[in-house]
Design a protein around this motif. Structure first.
Motif, PDB file in Angstrom:
ATOM      1  N   ALA A 114      20.047 -69.226  -9.684  1.00  0.00           N
ATOM      2  CA  ALA A 114      20.196 -68.210 -10.726  1.00  0.00           C
ATOM      3  C   ALA A 114      20.562 -68.854 -12.061  1.00  0.00           C
ATOM      4  O   ALA A 114      20.062 -68.450 -13.115  1.00  0.00           O
ATOM      5  N   LEU A 115      21.417 -69.871 -12.014  1.00  0.00           N
ATOM      6  CA  LEU A 115      21.799 -70.568 -13.243  1.00  0.00           C
ATOM      7  C   LEU A 115      20.599 -71.267 -13.876  1.00  0.00           C
ATOM      8  O   LEU A 115      20.472 -71.324 -15.104  1.00  0.00           O
ATOM      9  N   GLU A 116      19.724 -71.783 -13.046  1.00  0.00           N
ATOM     10  CA  GLU A 116      18.505 -72.417 -13.565  1.00  0.00           C
ATOM     11  C   GLU A 116      17.637 -71.388 -14.281  1.00  0.00           C
ATOM     12  O   GLU A 116      17.073 -71.667 -15.352  1.00  0.00           O
ATOM     13  N   THR A 117      17.553 -70.187 -13.714  1.00  0.00           N
ATOM     14  CA  THR A 117      16.794 -69.115 -14.360  1.00  0.00           C
ATOM     15  C   THR A 117      17.426 -68.739 -15.699  1.00  0.00           C
ATOM     16  O   THR A 117      16.728 -68.511 -16.688  1.00  0.00           O
ATOM     17  N   ILE A 118      18.753 -68.683 -15.730  1.00  0.00           N
ATOM     18  CA  ILE A 118      19.448 -68.375 -16.985  1.00  0.00           C
ATOM     19  C   ILE A 118      19.151 -69.428 -18.040  1.00  0.00           C
ATOM     20  O   ILE A 118      18.873 -69.105 -19.205  1.00  0.00           O
ATOM     21  N   GLN A 119      19.203 -70.701 -17.647  1.00  0.00           N
ATOM     22  CA  GLN A 119      18.921 -71.774 -18.599  1.00  0.00           C
ATOM     23  C   GLN A 119      17.514 -71.633 -19.181  1.00  0.00           C
ATOM     24  O   GLN A 119      17.302 -71.828 -20.386  1.00  0.00           O
ATOM     25  N   LYS A 120      16.548 -71.306 -18.343  1.00  0.00           N
ATOM     26  CA  LYS A 120      15.164 -71.199 -18.794  1.00  0.00           C
ATOM     27  C   LYS A 120      14.934 -69.960 -19.658  1.00  0.00           C
ATOM     28  O   LYS A 120      14.084 -69.962 -20.552  1.00  0.00           O
ATOM     29  N   THR A 121      15.695 -68.908 -19.380  1.00  0.00           N
ATOM     30  CA  THR A 121      15.495 -67.643 -20.087  1.00  0.00           C
ATOM     31  C   THR A 121      16.361 -67.539 -21.330  1.00  0.00           C
ATOM     32  O   THR A 121      16.084 -66.713 -22.220  1.00  0.00           O
ATOM     33  N   ASN A 122      17.379 -68.370 -21.438  1.00  0.00           N
ATOM     34  CA  ASN A 122      18.323 -68.265 -22.546  1.00  0.00           C
ATOM     35  C   ASN A 122      17.668 -68.317 -23.939  1.00  0.00           C
ATOM     36  O   ASN A 122      18.155 -67.648 -24.858  1.00  0.00           O
ATOM     37  N   PRO A 123      16.594 -69.101 -24.151  1.00  0.00           N
ATOM     38  CA  PRO A 123      15.972 -69.085 -25.487  1.00  0.00           C
ATOM     39  C   PRO A 123      15.568 -67.686 -25.950  1.00  0.00           C
ATOM     40  O   PRO A 123      15.634 -67.383 -27.147  1.00  0.00           O
ATOM     41  N   TYR A 124      15.163 -66.819 -25.008  1.00  0.00           N
ATOM     42  CA  TYR A 124      14.792 -65.449 -25.376  1.00  0.00           C
ATOM     43  C   TYR A 124      16.038 -64.625 -25.711  1.00  0.00           C
ATOM     44  O   TYR A 124      16.030 -63.807 -26.636  1.00  0.00           O
ATOM     45  N   PHE A 125      17.118 -64.859 -24.960  1.00  0.00           N
ATOM     46  CA  PHE A 125      18.363 -64.172 -25.287  1.00  0.00           C
ATOM     47  C   PHE A 125      18.921 -64.676 -26.622  1.00  0.00           C
ATOM     48  O   PHE A 125      19.515 -63.905 -27.375  1.00  0.00           O
ATOM     49  N   ASP A 126      18.706 -65.946 -26.890  1.00  0.00           N
ATOM     50  CA  ASP A 126      19.148 -66.479 -28.175  1.00  0.00           C
ATOM     51  C   ASP A 126      18.383 -65.806 -29.321  1.00  0.00           C
ATOM     52  O   ASP A 126      18.959 -65.510 -30.383  1.00  0.00           O
ATOM     53  N   GLU A 164      12.274 -60.032 -18.389  1.00  0.00           N
ATOM     54  CA  GLU A 164      12.092 -59.341 -17.106  1.00  0.00           C
ATOM     55  C   GLU A 164      11.131 -60.105 -16.209  1.00  0.00           C
ATOM     56  O   GLU A 164      11.271 -60.080 -14.981  1.00  0.00           O
ATOM     57  N   GLN A 165      10.173 -60.795 -16.812  1.00  0.00           N
ATOM     58  CA  GLN A 165       9.245 -61.592 -16.012  1.00  0.00           C
ATOM     59  C   GLN A 165       9.965 -62.724 -15.283  1.00  0.00           C
ATOM     60  O   GLN A 165       9.531 -63.182 -14.235  1.00  0.00           O
ATOM     61  N   SER A 166      11.079 -63.179 -15.848  1.00  0.00           N
ATOM     62  CA  SER A 166      11.828 -64.273 -15.223  1.00  0.00           C
ATOM     63  C   SER A 166      12.684 -63.801 -14.052  1.00  0.00           C
ATOM     64  O   SER A 166      13.195 -64.613 -13.292  1.00  0.00           O
ATOM     65  N   GLY A 167      12.858 -62.482 -13.928  1.00  0.00           N
ATOM     66  CA  GLY A 167      13.662 -61.944 -12.828  1.00  0.00           C
ATOM     67  C   GLY A 167      14.819 -61.072 -13.257  1.00  0.00           C
ATOM     68  O   GLY A 167      15.420 -60.381 -12.433  1.00  0.00           O
ATOM     69  N   PHE A 168      15.131 -61.087 -14.560  1.00  0.00           N
ATOM     70  CA  PHE A 168      16.183 -60.203 -15.063  1.00  0.00           C
ATOM     71  C   PHE A 168      15.714 -58.752 -15.023  1.00  0.00           C
ATOM     72  O   PHE A 168      14.531 -58.461 -15.163  1.00  0.00           O
ATOM     73  N   LYS A 169      16.668 -57.839 -14.836  1.00  0.00           N
ATOM     74  CA  LYS A 169      16.385 -56.413 -14.923  1.00  0.00           C
ATOM     75  C   LYS A 169      17.059 -55.866 -16.182  1.00  0.00           C
ATOM     76  O   LYS A 169      18.163 -56.277 -16.523  1.00  0.00           O
ATOM     77  N   TYR A 170      16.391 -54.942 -16.832  1.00  0.00           N
ATOM     78  CA  TYR A 170      16.961 -54.338 -18.034  1.00  0.00           C
ATOM     79  C   TYR A 170      17.637 -53.021 -17.680  1.00  0.00           C
ATOM     80  O   TYR A 170      17.074 -52.192 -16.959  1.00  0.00           O
ATOM     81  N   ASN A 171      18.849 -52.829 -18.165  1.00  0.00           N
ATOM     82  CA  ASN A 171      19.599 -51.605 -17.941  1.00  0.00           C
ATOM     83  C   ASN A 171      19.643 -50.834 -19.259  1.00  0.00           C
ATOM     84  O   ASN A 171      20.453 -51.138 -20.138  1.00  0.00           O
ATOM     85  N   ALA A 172      18.770 -49.858 -19.408  1.00  0.00           N
ATOM     86  CA  ALA A 172      18.680 -49.113 -20.665  1.00  0.00           C
ATOM     87  C   ALA A 172      19.930 -48.291 -20.926  1.00  0.00           C
ATOM     88  O   ALA A 172      20.250 -47.988 -22.077  1.00  0.00           O
ATOM     89  N   THR A 173      20.644 -47.929 -19.880  1.00  0.00           N
ATOM     90  CA  THR A 173      21.855 -47.131 -20.046  1.00  0.00           C
ATOM     91  C   THR A 173      22.927 -47.889 -20.817  1.00  0.00           C
ATOM     92  O   THR A 173      23.647 -47.323 -21.650  1.00  0.00           O
ATOM     93  N   SER A 174      23.030 -49.188 -20.532  1.00  0.00           N
ATOM     94  CA  SER A 174      24.061 -50.002 -21.179  1.00  0.00           C
ATOM     95  C   SER A 174      23.512 -50.914 -22.272  1.00  0.00           C
ATOM     96  O   SER A 174      24.269 -51.465 -23.067  1.00  0.00           O
TER      97      SER A 174
END
Length: 220
Positions: free
Chosen positions: A189-201, A145-155
């Motif tokens: 946005a793709l750059e943000t995804i690349q940087k944040t992907n380690p956490y999603f991994d 979330e600090q990187s800019g993603f929002k969390y959707n608790a519903t889904s």
């Protein structure tokens, strides 16, 4: 402007509106979608797989290491994937009639990249299980979330809103015959995804450890 005046203006210009709709849907939008396909496809490196057909169907991509199987549905082949969508589909908010409106700066809806799992690829994971797991993971990985993603608790998913394109920049790029020049917000946005992907991994690997992975029969 009152509804009566607006209706009068529409009726007086109905043929122009018909021509505008055809131009928007058959030309401008098609060129935009094709440019989006190419920009994202060219940005992702060899460590990513993708289905880049937003102009025809949908657009999704995922790290190659998340692949589970081969099928004719890209999004079903991975533990999780990123896809291109719009914010109203996440929040059930107001929506624009045309995709172009959401790509441009506006006060109604925005383009987003979302992250979702494909639950059937985990051995034992119900929708309820995933939501509880995702809630926990969101707390354990505040960097997302600090990187800019929002969390959707519903889904039980995360999404990243893309900045709207300035209309003047879009017009200039369209006139120059290169809409890719207008898609800087997509690249950002793709750059943000690349940087944040380690956490999603980390989340994907934790999910595999918790729920297990389905056994896939190898095809000969």
């Amino acid at each position: 402007m009152s509804n009566v005046n607006a209706a009068k203006l529409i009726i007086e210009n109905i043929q122009l509106l018909e021509q505008s709709k055809k131009l928007l849907e058959d030309e401008i939008s098609v060129e935009l979608f094709e440019a989006v396909d190419e920009v994202i496809k060219n940005y992702m490196d060899a460590e990513w797989d993708g289905y880049y057909k937003f102009s025809e169907d949908y657009l999704a991509f995922a790290p190659s290491q998340w692949k589970v199987k081969d099928s004719n549905k890209f999004h079903q082949n991975y533990f999780a994937r990123y896809s291109l969508s719009c914010e109203n589909e996440e929040t059930n908010g107001d929506y624009n009639h045309w995709w172009l409106s959401s790509f441009l700066k506006n006060d109604v809806d925005r383009i987003i990249f979302n992250f979702y799992p494909w639950q059937p690829n985990f051995a034992k994971c119900t929708t309820k299980d995933w939501k509880a797991f995702a809630n926990e993971q969101n707390q354990l990985n505040p960097q997302i979330e600090q990187s800019g993603f929002k969390y959707n608790a519903t889904s039980g998913g995360w999404y990243l809103a893309v900045n709207g394109i300035e209309p003047e920049i879009f017009i200039e790029s369209y006139e120059n015959g290169n809409l890719a020049d207008a898609l800087t917000p997509i690249a950002e946005a793709l750059e943000t995804i690349q940087k944040t992907n380690p956490y999603f991994d980390k989340i994907v690997q934790a999910a595999i450890a918790k729920f297990g992975r389905v056994e896939v029969e190898e095809t000969v």
